[in-house]
Motif scaffolding. Sequence first.
Motif, short mmCIF file in Angstrom:
data_model
loop_
_atom_site.label_atom_id
_atom_site.label_comp_id
_atom_site.label_asym_id
_atom_site.label_seq_id
_atom_site.Cartn_x
_atom_site.Cartn_y
_atom_site.Cartn_z
N MET A 91 0.75 -1.16 0.06
CA MET A 91 0.08 0.03 -0.11
C MET A 91 0.76 1.38 -0.04
O MET A 91 1.84 1.51 0.68
N GLY A 92 0.58 2.17 -0.70
CA GLY A 92 1.32 3.54 -1.12
C GLY A 92 1.46 4.16 0.37
O GLY A 92 0.40 4.37 1.09
N ARG A 93 2.54 4.76 0.61
CA ARG A 93 2.88 5.71 1.74
C ARG A 93 2.66 6.98 1.42
O ARG A 93 3.15 7.55 0.62
N ILE A 94 1.76 7.67 2.05
CA ILE A 94 1.46 8.99 1.96
C ILE A 94 2.40 10.03 2.98
O ILE A 94 2.04 9.95 4.07
N HIS A 112 -10.52 11.11 -2.19
CA HIS A 112 -10.18 11.20 -3.55
C HIS A 112 -9.05 10.11 -3.57
O HIS A 112 -8.95 9.39 -4.81
N ILE A 113 -7.80 9.86 -2.84
CA ILE A 113 -6.88 9.31 -2.98
C ILE A 113 -6.82 7.70 -2.37
O ILE A 113 -6.13 6.93 -2.66
N LYS A 114 -7.92 7.62 -1.57
CA LYS A 114 -8.02 6.41 -0.78
C LYS A 114 -7.98 5.03 -1.61
O LYS A 114 -7.58 3.98 -1.69
N ASN A 115 -8.51 5.10 -2.68
CA ASN A 115 -8.85 4.13 -3.79
C ASN A 115 -7.79 3.89 -4.74
O ASN A 115 -7.91 2.92 -5.52
N VAL A 116 -7.08 4.87 -4.95
CA VAL A 116 -5.84 4.73 -5.83
C VAL A 116 -4.34 4.42 -5.09
O VAL A 116 -3.42 4.31 -5.66
#
Length: 259
Positions: free
Chosen positions: A1-4, A114-118
């Motif tokens: 999972m991407g790290r923000i 907006h970014i949770k799904n990508v």
Amino acid sequence: MGRIIAIANQKGGVGKTTTAINLAACLAKKGKKVLAIDMDPQGNMTSGLGVDKNSLEYSVYDMLNGDCNLGECMLIDVYPDIKGLNLLPASRELAGAEVEFVTVEDPQYILKNHIKNVRRKFDYIIIDCPPALGMLTVNALTAANTVLVPIQCEFFALDGLSQLIYTVNLIRKQLNRLLTIEGIVFTMYDSRTNLSMQVVDNVKQNLNQHIYNTIIPRNVRLAESPSYGMPIIAYDPRSAGAEHYMMLADEVIANDYYK
């Protein structure tokens, strides 16, 4: 999972956008898939990556306002020589978003939604925050896993930092309980002055936070590169600025507790 990672400091002129641009570019250069998000109405991250912010079809503003989705806003492989570096660009319209958010339900979560799904499609999402605590910064910190804080090696460095730590604690209590400070990175370091060395020593002695070993030096080529719309790794890959931002990218990867 991407790290923000949100790049933030409520004090301006500390190398925040320079760090956001070049960390994102260096992570992509190392083979990571990166999404850079420009949440600053000045749009300096956008122009610093060679994008004309005055000729955009869609920008972050349109996405936050519901006029487009993230895919329509995103510029893919935004810089031709660095594969895997993607951008959600900003335009001057973003300055008006603060007022428009007032009428929206749960406005603090707009970016996160907006970014949770990508986020699974990216290794890193790097958010450049405005140098002020407004709804745009709150959105970035609510969406982020961690905050990376650039600090200029100057006398009032700790003042701006203490304000940001207070803000992060507020966000953690009310909006994002998992938010942590990723680390501190010193910028604009001048080894010829005692002040730079004193600031580094002072922060290390008085701050109970992770401090990156990499220190970004004052560098002419690093200062020039945004005016050419190029990250330093493309503008002058042999410069001290490029070398140190690549080192910082290595440290960020090694510090990845979201593997």
